[in-house]
Motif scaffolding. Structure first.
Motif, PDB file in Angstrom:
ATOM      1  N   GLN A 163      31.399  32.289  96.425  1.00 41.21           N
ATOM      2  CA  GLN A 163      31.235  31.862  97.809  1.00 41.21           C
ATOM      3  C   GLN A 163      32.380  30.968  98.262  1.00 41.21           C
ATOM      4  N   THR A 164      32.848  30.102  97.361  1.00 46.09           N
ATOM      5  CA  THR A 164      33.976  29.228  97.700  1.00 46.09           C
ATOM      6  C   THR A 164      35.236  30.052  97.948  1.00 46.09           C
ATOM      7  N   LEU A 165      35.424  31.119  97.150  1.00 48.24           N
ATOM      8  CA  LEU A 165      36.567  32.011  97.367  1.00 48.24           C
ATOM      9  C   LEU A 165      36.470  32.689  98.731  1.00 48.24           C
ATOM     10  N   LEU A 166      35.256  33.181  99.073  1.00 43.97           N
ATOM     11  CA  LEU A 166      35.070  33.868 100.355  1.00 43.97           C
ATOM     12  C   LEU A 166      35.376  32.929 101.518  1.00 43.97           C
ATOM     13  N   THR A 167      34.927  31.674 101.391  1.00 45.07           N
ATOM     14  CA  THR A 167      35.222  30.691 102.438  1.00 45.07           C
ATOM     15  C   THR A 167      36.723  30.423 102.516  1.00 45.07           C
ATOM     16  N   HIS A 168      37.363  30.301 101.350  1.00 48.67           N
ATOM     17  CA  HIS A 168      38.809  30.065 101.295  1.00 48.67           C
ATOM     18  C   HIS A 168      39.588  31.200 101.939  1.00 48.67           C
ATOM     19  N   MET A 169      39.158  32.445 101.730  1.00 44.61           N
ATOM     20  CA  MET A 169      39.879  33.608 102.248  1.00 44.61           C
ATOM     21  C   MET A 169      39.991  33.586 103.770  1.00 44.61           C
ATOM     22  N   ARG A 170      39.065  32.888 104.411  1.00 43.00           N
ATOM     23  CA  ARG A 170      39.105  32.819 105.877  1.00 43.00           C
ATOM     24  C   ARG A 170      40.337  32.070 106.379  1.00 43.00           C
ATOM     25  N   HIS A 179      43.259  32.639 105.238  1.00 44.62           N
ATOM     26  CA  HIS A 179      44.302  33.673 105.308  1.00 44.62           C
ATOM     27  C   HIS A 179      44.001  34.720 106.382  1.00 44.62           C
ATOM     28  N   THR A 180      42.714  35.100 106.493  1.00 45.29           N
ATOM     29  CA  THR A 180      42.361  36.167 107.442  1.00 45.29           C
ATOM     30  C   THR A 180      42.196  35.650 108.860  1.00 45.29           C
ATOM     31  N   GLY A 181      41.968  34.324 108.987  1.00 48.90           N
ATOM     32  CA  GLY A 181      41.733  33.762 110.318  1.00 48.90           C
ATOM     33  C   GLY A 181      40.306  33.976 110.800  1.00 48.90           C
ATOM     34  N   GLU A 182      39.442  34.526 109.943  1.00 42.46           N
ATOM     35  CA  GLU A 182      38.059  34.798 110.320  1.00 42.46           C
ATOM     36  C   GLU A 182      37.311  33.487 110.563  1.00 42.46           C
ATOM     37  N   LYS A 183      36.546  33.458 111.647  1.00 44.41           N
ATOM     38  CA  LYS A 183      35.714  32.305 111.989  1.00 44.41           C
ATOM     39  C   LYS A 183      34.336  32.817 112.395  1.00 44.41           C
ATOM     40  N   PRO A 184      33.471  33.049 111.384  1.00 49.72           N
ATOM     41  CA  PRO A 184      32.203  33.732 111.653  1.00 49.72           C
ATOM     42  C   PRO A 184      31.098  32.868 112.247  1.00 49.72           C
ATOM     43  N   PHE A 185      31.346  31.550 112.409  1.00 51.72           N
ATOM     44  CA  PHE A 185      30.295  30.672 112.919  1.00 51.72           C
ATOM     45  C   PHE A 185      30.679  30.176 114.325  1.00 51.72           C
ATOM     46  N   PRO A 186      30.172  30.841 115.371  1.00 48.80           N
ATOM     47  CA  PRO A 186      30.518  30.443 116.742  1.00 48.80           C
ATOM     48  C   PRO A 186      29.540  29.403 117.298  1.00 48.80           C
ATOM     49  N   CYS A 187      30.059  28.586 118.206  1.00 53.79           N
ATOM     50  CA  CYS A 187      29.222  27.625 118.931  1.00 53.79           C
ATOM     51  C   CYS A 187      28.566  28.360 120.099  1.00 53.79           C
ATOM     52  N   GLU A 188      27.236  28.281 120.196  1.00 52.94           N
ATOM     53  CA  GLU A 188      26.514  28.992 121.253  1.00 52.94           C
ATOM     54  C   GLU A 188      26.709  28.359 122.626  1.00 52.94           C
ATOM     55  N   VAL A 189      27.234  27.127 122.655  1.00 50.97           N
ATOM     56  CA  VAL A 189      27.404  26.425 123.934  1.00 50.97           C
ATOM     57  C   VAL A 189      28.754  26.748 124.561  1.00 50.97           C
ATOM     58  N   HIS A 223      32.255  22.391  82.391  1.00 53.85           N
ATOM     59  CA  HIS A 223      32.680  22.005  81.052  1.00 53.85           C
ATOM     60  C   HIS A 223      33.856  22.844  80.565  1.00 53.85           C
ATOM     61  N   THR A 224      33.826  24.150  80.868  1.00 56.22           N
ATOM     62  CA  THR A 224      34.878  25.045  80.354  1.00 56.22           C
ATOM     63  C   THR A 224      36.125  25.051  81.223  1.00 56.22           C
ATOM     64  N   GLY A 225      35.977  24.608  82.494  1.00 53.84           N
ATOM     65  CA  GLY A 225      37.114  24.660  83.416  1.00 53.84           C
ATOM     66  C   GLY A 225      37.391  26.059  83.926  1.00 53.84           C
ATOM     67  N   GLU A 226      36.485  27.001  83.615  1.00 51.07           N
ATOM     68  CA  GLU A 226      36.686  28.392  84.041  1.00 51.07           C
ATOM     69  C   GLU A 226      36.601  28.520  85.557  1.00 51.07           C
ATOM     70  N   LYS A 227      37.556  29.239  86.115  1.00 52.33           N
ATOM     71  CA  LYS A 227      37.565  29.554  87.544  1.00 52.33           C
ATOM     72  C   LYS A 227      37.856  31.049  87.680  1.00 52.33           C
ATOM     73  N   PRO A 228      36.792  31.880  87.577  1.00 49.91           N
ATOM     74  CA  PRO A 228      36.999  33.321  87.474  1.00 49.91           C
ATOM     75  C   PRO A 228      37.343  34.039  88.781  1.00 49.91           C
ATOM     76  N   TYR A 229      37.226  33.337  89.906  1.00 48.88           N
ATOM     77  CA  TYR A 229      37.489  33.992  91.187  1.00 48.88           C
ATOM     78  C   TYR A 229      38.834  33.517  91.735  1.00 48.88           C
ATOM     79  N   SER A 230      39.759  34.462  91.900  1.00 48.96           N
ATOM     80  CA  SER A 230      41.110  34.110  92.340  1.00 48.96           C
ATOM     81  C   SER A 230      41.432  34.737  93.687  1.00 48.96           C
ATOM     82  N   CYS A 231      42.218  34.015  94.465  1.00 50.46           N
ATOM     83  CA  CYS A 231      42.679  34.493  95.773  1.00 50.46           C
ATOM     84  C   CYS A 231      43.885  35.398  95.562  1.00 50.46           C
TER      85      CYS A 231
END
Length: 500
Positions: free
Chosen positions: A417-424, A426-436, A398-406
């Motif tokens: 959490q959306t910011l942390l996912t977005h930061m990847r 820029h960092t190139g981090e890929k923390p979810f590997p395929c076990e196969v 309702h307020t349009g507030e977005k308090p977390y900035s990149c």
């Protein structure tokens, strides 16, 4: 059209900078900026000026004359221009804005000095230690750290200071005056610097960074305190539990937790404590005393340690790190709860369905799924939630507030959490590997979708022809073969590709 009008109104132009003037006399005075000529001198102090008018204004510093008065607060000024600048305090006018961060100022000079924050320019250097400064005044004040000069004394307690502003700020400890107010939340402060530091809690600015771990802080002092995490030695160790301490006295007090001895008792309720200081803290629960106050938001606390932890909400400091995944936390208890995600420990169980949980709070929230209780309601759209935090996040719709900035690209997000996912990105981090096959992904859902290439799972089926697909977008595209809808194609150029 405007250019022609300006030419008619200001026919005399400067060949150096294209400034225009109404009369030749104004142009002559202006040219002295380029030539450096200052033909008018003060007979008292020999200061020189480029115009007779500037000399007349300067002379009032010797005579004390202040002919221009503010009709609102009766403050007096030597020049009409100073009065005009002062009036902006009452009108709130800030005509000079920074094009980079949008901060506005009442004077052009203040904006020019502010710009040095972005450019890094520090044109004034100390000849003794080569420290650089954005303002000449700051450099002159710094020089007193070498000379030891403290020309400004407090008339009440005889403290001396290197500059007038520090003395003035100190005097407010005697008067209780707090003239600087936050325009966002209304908190008041004794100094402008404290108010500016407080403003960072609203803007999110953290200009002081740790070179060891990269943590950022709003205040330089917070960074100094944080550095003790990396450098603080603890030579005194407990032989029972291997806890370490900075001094021997802390170790002696700690040992009482193993012996069970509690020599300090409360005369009001009979509670006993291992440390005298703990008894002092406890007594405040009876007296209501809260002697530790946060200078940023005014919250009060009965213990200094509670205020230190609270300050981390402003500084962003997270000194407790997980040794498994590197996640950081503001206090030790939160880290201990987090560790349960790695050990799998879930000591709290639901009496209704037998589910287990890491913390008591999580278990209590879960119980509301059985009772149907949703105590937190949105006043705008009547949505209800089991947790207060869920309501806080919902309200941002309702307020349009977005308090977390990149900090890299300036994008804003409603949840952390959306910011942390977005930061990847820029960092190139890929923390979810395929076990196969070992392929890695930035988002867990993308990894789950990828796994279907190995398992052969195709959970999305076409209701028309029965064709199956691994992803929902694929079935949406497939359905167009039945409906006849044609997806708008982007040209190779728009895709950023070149065709030859």
């Amino acid at each position: 059209m405007n250019t022609n009008t300006d030419t008619k109104e200001k026919p005399f132009s400067c060949d150096e900078c294209d400034s225009s003037f109404k009369s030749k006399q104004y142009l002559t005075i202006h040219m002295r900026i380029h030539t450096g000529e200052k033909p008018y001198s003060c007979e008292v102090c020999l200061s020189a000026f480029k115009s007779k008018q500037y000399l007349a204004i300067h002379m009032r510093t010797h005579t004390g004359e202040k002919p221009y008065s503010c009709e609102i607060c009766l403050s007096a000024f030597r020049s009409k221009q100073n009065l005009a600048i002062h009036m902006r305090i009452h009108t709130g006018e800030k005509p000079y804005s920074c094009e980079i961060c949008g901060v506005s100022f009442t004077q052009k000079q203040n904006m020019s000095q502010h710009m040095r924050i972005h450019t890094g320019e520090k044109p004034y250097s100390c000849e003794v230690c080569c420290s650089s400064f954005t303002q000449k005044r700051s450099m002159l004040q710094h020089m007193r750290t070498h000379t030891g000069e403290k020309p400004y004394s407090c008339e009440l307690c005889d403290f001396s200071f290197t500059n007038k502003a520090t003395r003035l700020q100190h005097m407010r400890t005697h008067t209780g005056e707090k003239p600087y107010s936050c325009e966002v939340c209304g908190s008041s402060f004794t100094s402008k610097q404290t108010m500016l530091t407080h403003m960072r809690t609203h803007t999110g600015e953290k200009p002081y960074s740790c070179e060891v771990c990269g943590s950022s802080f709003t205040r330089k002092y917070s960074l100094v305190i944080h550095m003790q995490i990396h450098t603080a030695e603890k030579p005194y160790s407990c032989k029972v539990c291997d806890s370490s301490f900075k001094n021997k006295n802390e170790l002696i007090v700690h040992m009482l937790t193993h012996t069970g001895e509690k020599p300090y008792s409360c005369e009001v309720c009979g509670s006993s404590f291992t440390r005298k200081q703990d008894l002092v803290f406890h007594m405040r629960t009876h007296t209501g005393e809260k002697p530790y106050t946060c200078e940023i938001c005014g919250s009060s606390f009965s213990r200094k340690y509670s205020m230190v932890i609270h300050m981390r909400t402003h500084t962003g400091e997270k000194p407790y790190s997980c040794e498994v995944c590197g996640a950081s936390f503001t206090h030790k208890q939160t880290r201990l709860q987090h560790m349960q995600t790695h050990t799998g420990e879930k000591p709290y169980s639901c009496e209704v369905c037998g589910s287990f949980f890491k913390s008591k709070q999580t278990m209590l929230i879960h119980m509301q799924t059985h009772t149907g209780e949703k105590p937190y309601s949105c006043e705008l759209c009547a949505y209800s939630f089991t947790r207060k935090y869920s309501l806080v996040i919902h309200m941002r719709i309702h307020t349009g507030e977005k308090p977390y900035s990149c900090e890299v690209c300036g994008s804003y997000f409603t949840i952390k959490q959306t910011l942390l996912t977005h930061m990847r990105k820029h960092t190139g981090e890929k923390p979810f590997p395929c076990e196969v096959c070992g392929a890695s992904f930035t988002i867990k859902q993308t990894m789950v979708t990828h796994m279907r290439t190995h398992t052969g799972e195709k959970p999305f089926s076409c209701e028309v022809c029965g064709a199956s697909f691994t992803q929902k977008p694929h079935i949406v595209q497939h359905m167009r073969t039945h409906t006849g809808e044609k997806q708008k194609q982007k040209s190779d150029h728009n895709r950023g590709q070149c065709t030859q």
